[in-house]
Scaffold this active site. Sequence first.
Site, PDB file in Angstrom:
ATOM      1  N   THR A   1     -43.278 -70.444 -30.129  1.00 22.31           N
ATOM      2  CA  THR A   1     -44.601 -70.004 -29.688  1.00 22.31           C
ATOM      3  C   THR A   1     -44.513 -69.344 -28.320  1.00 22.31           C
ATOM      4  O   THR A   1     -43.748 -69.754 -27.459  1.00 22.31           O
ATOM      5  CB  THR A   1     -45.548 -71.216 -29.618  1.00 22.31           C
ATOM      6  OG1 THR A   1     -45.555 -71.875 -30.889  1.00 22.31           O
ATOM      7  CG2 THR A   1     -46.959 -70.783 -29.258  1.00 22.31           C
TER       8      THR A   1
ATOM      9  N   CYS B   1     -25.989 -61.716  -7.163  1.00 20.10           N
ATOM     10  CA  CYS B   1     -25.257 -61.846  -8.421  1.00 20.10           C
ATOM     11  C   CYS B   1     -23.799 -62.219  -8.209  1.00 20.10           C
ATOM     12  O   CYS B   1     -23.093 -62.554  -9.161  1.00 20.10           O
ATOM     13  CB  CYS B   1     -25.363 -60.557  -9.228  1.00 20.10           C
ATOM     14  SG  CYS B   1     -24.828 -59.087  -8.337  1.00 20.10           S
TER      15      CYS B   1
END
Length: 279
Positions: A18, A106
């Site tokens: 959902t 990163c």
Amino acid sequence: MGPLIHGGAQERARRAGTHNTPGIVGLGAAAARAAAQMEETIEKETKLRDYLIQKVLAEIPYSRLNGHSSKRLPNNANFCFRFIEGESLLILLDQKGICASSGSACTSGSLDPSHVLLAIGLPHEIAHGSLRLTLSEETTREDIDVTVEAIKSIVERLRSAGLQFESEAAELASDVLAGRSFVISGKFASHSREEMKALVESHGGRNLAAVSANVDYLVAGEKMGPAKLQKAQKLGVAIISEEEFMEMIGGADSPAPHLSHELVPQQDETETPQQGTLF
């Protein structure tokens, strides 16, 4: 294309589950708020960023701003501090409750110096002393004052604790050009090209006409042809400015040693591109 998540038939059976409706609505509201305040936020952060850059370069010797002073993100500043390790600086800043990084988010798990700083010509030992600071809409001038004071005290502590600063700083005051080769190119604000070449020779260095693998430094002035810059970057030749060159030899008329330099010169239409940073 196979399903990303197996289970229900949502998203044409490619992503089961959902939808997170509150999260979607919240993201939309946050995006709308950010867009509405974007110009105001950019103006505020740009002023704070410039204040941070000016304060660091003015108060901490042997510091360098990586990148252009204004053509950069409004909330980002990246510095290098010579004669220290960036990792030690981060640990001591963390103990003072100041969050920073020595590279991009990163690559935060890597201890290697930034490949970007190496690519623009910084030697490994200098790139290793990098520090990245980012601002937010909640940052104040008082926050910057506290942060710069902390950085200044930590850098002084790390330098005084190690022999590297004492020995290398002494080297900067001596004939550091001895045995090194230079290409002098472009137009300079305080010296003619002939004067720059004479300084190289008087300090034991060698002048070469073209950029090659045998060149240690390219001293880049204004209106230098881009071909030399590109070839120097490709060969790993250190690219320095007139100010940084004068700092190397300890010139009495050189500007403060922590001024930065834009590494990309303007193209001179009158100069034919030829094959031919420390900081």
